[in-house]
Structures are given as structure tokens and as C-alpha cells.
Scaffold this motif. Sequence first.
Motif, PDB file in Angstrom:
ATOM      1  N   LEU A 250       0.943  -1.225  -0.048  1.00  0.00           N
ATOM      2  CA  LEU A 250       0.104  -0.023  -0.048  1.00  0.00           C
ATOM      3  C   LEU A 250       0.751   1.284   0.172  1.00  0.00           C
ATOM      4  O   LEU A 250       0.686   2.174  -0.739  1.00  0.00           O
ATOM      5  CB  LEU A 250      -0.810   0.054   1.242  1.00  0.00           C
ATOM      6  CG  LEU A 250      -2.243  -0.812   1.259  1.00  0.00           C
ATOM      7  CD1 LEU A 250      -2.744  -0.574   2.249  1.00  0.00           C
ATOM      8  CD2 LEU A 250      -2.900  -0.500   0.019  1.00  0.00           C
ATOM      9  N   ILE A 253       2.310   1.943  -3.334  1.00  0.00           N
ATOM     10  CA  ILE A 253       1.447   2.830  -4.139  1.00  0.00           C
ATOM     11  C   ILE A 253       1.218   4.046  -3.828  1.00  0.00           C
ATOM     12  O   ILE A 253       1.028   5.074  -4.721  1.00  0.00           O
ATOM     13  CB  ILE A 253      -0.051   1.920  -3.986  1.00  0.00           C
ATOM     14  CG1 ILE A 253       0.064   0.567  -4.514  1.00  0.00           C
ATOM     15  CG2 ILE A 253      -1.013   2.581  -4.865  1.00  0.00           C
ATOM     16  CD1 ILE A 253      -1.116  -0.359  -4.476  1.00  0.00           C
ATOM     17  N   TRP A 257       1.793   7.310  -5.929  1.00  0.00           N
ATOM     18  CA  TRP A 257       0.552   8.321  -6.114  1.00  0.00           C
ATOM     19  C   TRP A 257       1.264   9.720  -5.714  1.00  0.00           C
ATOM     20  O   TRP A 257       0.949  10.813  -6.407  1.00  0.00           O
ATOM     21  CB  TRP A 257      -0.506   7.824  -5.441  1.00  0.00           C
ATOM     22  CG  TRP A 257      -1.414   9.145  -4.899  1.00  0.00           C
ATOM     23  CD1 TRP A 257      -2.298   9.512  -6.038  1.00  0.00           C
ATOM     24  CD2 TRP A 257      -1.859   9.558  -3.745  1.00  0.00           C
ATOM     25  NE1 TRP A 257      -3.162  10.395  -5.558  1.00  0.00           N
ATOM     26  CE2 TRP A 257      -2.762  10.437  -4.175  1.00  0.00           C
ATOM     27  CE3 TRP A 257      -1.672   9.230  -2.518  1.00  0.00           C
ATOM     28  CZ2 TRP A 257      -3.601  11.276  -3.020  1.00  0.00           C
ATOM     29  CZ3 TRP A 257      -2.260  10.074  -1.446  1.00  0.00           C
ATOM     30  CH2 TRP A 257      -3.376  10.897  -1.566  1.00  0.00           C
TER      31      TRP A 257
END
Length: 318
Positions: A250, A253, A257
Motif C-alpha cells: 500500500l 502505491i 501516487w
Amino acid sequence: MVQKPVLYIVIPCYNEQEVLPITAPMFLKKLTQLIGDGLIAEGSRIMFVNDGSSDGTWELIRALSEENEHYIGISQSRNRGHQNALLAGLMEAKELCDISISIDCDGQDDINAMDKMVAAYLDGCDVVYGVRSSRETDSFFKRTTAQCFYKLLSKMGAEVVYNHADYRLLSARVLSQLANFKEVNLFLRGMVPLVGFKSTCVEYVRAERLAGRSKYPLKKMLSLAADGITSLSVKPLRLITSFGVFVAVLSFIGVIWAIVSALCGETVAGWASTTCIVCFVGGVQLICLGIIGEYIGKIYLETKGRPRYIISDRTYDE
Ligand code: UDP
Ligand code: MG
């Protein structure tokens, strides 16, 4: 003719002065009947283990032992809990008996199941588990919590016999192997399956306590459950590792981002770098914790010093 086995019925007692006068004669009657039926030897005994009671339990046990030679007793130096008291009794009995049956002293476990247990032993089983056929006599709360506990234990990879507590027959050779399990946190119903040997189950109906109050309040039940899980399985530690990997993915990611948002100019200055660092460090920390946990798990299992193998039969005499 083969010699009849010497049976020791091992009974932990903690502040049981109300129920002992009722159940002690019941145990004696059972023992005498088994001796009379020719299933066990005359030298069989009922061994009470006083678990540091603060009431008159020990005086009662002493009086019983003077009244009839089949009653004997040992006393723990202080209250150590049911599992430790039971182990003390079993270890004491292991040199003296051929078979032991452990049972609570409150009359909840049906003593008539002992006939079947001894018969199963004579049939060649070394371990006979007493299994409750139903839990109707339990309160709704005790029933549901107990069921959840058994399910959780098996999910965690620990092997326990469903609806079996501590009413069981163990042969002397199982007892002497059990003595090699050096762990301090005891959860006997999880340790016995690890010893192995031929085993079977005998069903019985569990009644209500004949007198006195339960010595297992919620707090003790919870601590037994926690001991059960943590002494049989390192899965909780593994779960941390898996969780760490999940969070790390997570975070990765999150990092991408943040960078993309920053490049597109959608963010205030400093936001992306802060987010990246928080995500990255969070993920790395959890993975590291998990790996440390993995090693602690190994150390933990090693410190138990459990036997690495147990030989049950030989083609030759030792
Ligand atoms: N017991 C013990 N030490 C303790 C608590 C309980 O030896 O610290 C014994 C108690 O005397 C009884 C058995 O363990 O023989 C089971 O306890 P209890 O019947 O109170 O538990 P429950 O049946 O309510 O789960
Ligand atoms: Mg009970």
C-alpha cells in the motif's frame, strides 16, 4: 495372565471443601467397582492434588486418606492453577501407576465413562480423550465462548480435540514422554496430542457442578485461552509479517501516487516528500517487526526444549 493395570485417578482440587465430601465417595465407589470387575489392580488409588487451597480442602484430603487406603493426596506449595496442579499429580503418579485418569473434583464429568476408558486402554490405546457429547448444561455464554475458542485454536494451527477438556486417560509411557515437555506455560490438552501414540475418544454427558462455585472465572478462562494459542502456535507473529507486507505494498502505491501528484503540480510544496517518507517508513517498520517476530517465534519454540522425536515401539527390548 497379564497383570492388571494400576490406575491412578488424579483430581486437582482448589477450595473444594463443599463438593469434595460429595464426590470423594463417588470416586471410591467407581474405583472399587473397577477393581471388583477385575479391570484394574487392587493397588489403584485416587490421588487428590490440593492446589494451595485457602479453605479446609487439604484437611479434608488428609482425613480421607486416613479413612481409606485408596485415597491419597499431595499438596502444592501454593495456588498455581488447574493445569499446573494436574501436571504435578500426573508426574507424581507416573512412576507409581500403569494408567492415569485425570478428572475435575466437582462431579461434572461422568465417572461412568471410566469403564470405557479403561476398556479402550486394555484394547491397546495409550490416550483416551473424554469428549462432551453436548454442552446443554453450560450457560449460553460459556458454550459460545468455548466454541469460538476451539475454532480459533484450530484456525491458528493448534491441534486440539474438539469439546475435550482435561478428562482423559493416559498410560504410564505417555506420562513419561509428557515429562520431556519442559514448557512452563501449560496447556495440557494441546500438549497431549503432540505426544502421539494410539488414541481414541469416549463420549460422555457433562453435568452441572454438584456443589460450590466454579473456580474458572472469565479472567482465568481468557488466560487459559491465550496460553493455549501462544504456546501452541506462532501464527500471531506470522500475521504481523503478512500485515507488514500488505502495508508495504500500500505504501509503495502511496509513494507513486504522491510523486505523480507532485509532478502534475497538484500539491502544496513539501506534501509529497512527507507522504512518501511516512508511507515508506511505516511499511518498512512493520516488515522489520514481522521479521524480528519470526526470530522471536523460533527462539520461543527453542526455549521450550520439546523432544524432537518420540519412539513408541521397538522390535527389540531396550
Ligand atoms: N482448580 C484447581 N486450581 C485452580 C482452579 C481450579 O486445581 O486454580 C480445579 C478445581 O478444583 C476443579 C477443576 O480445577 O477440580 C476445574 O475447575 P472448575 O470446576 O471450577 O472449572 P469449570 O468446570 O467451571 O470450568
Ligand atoms: Mg467444573
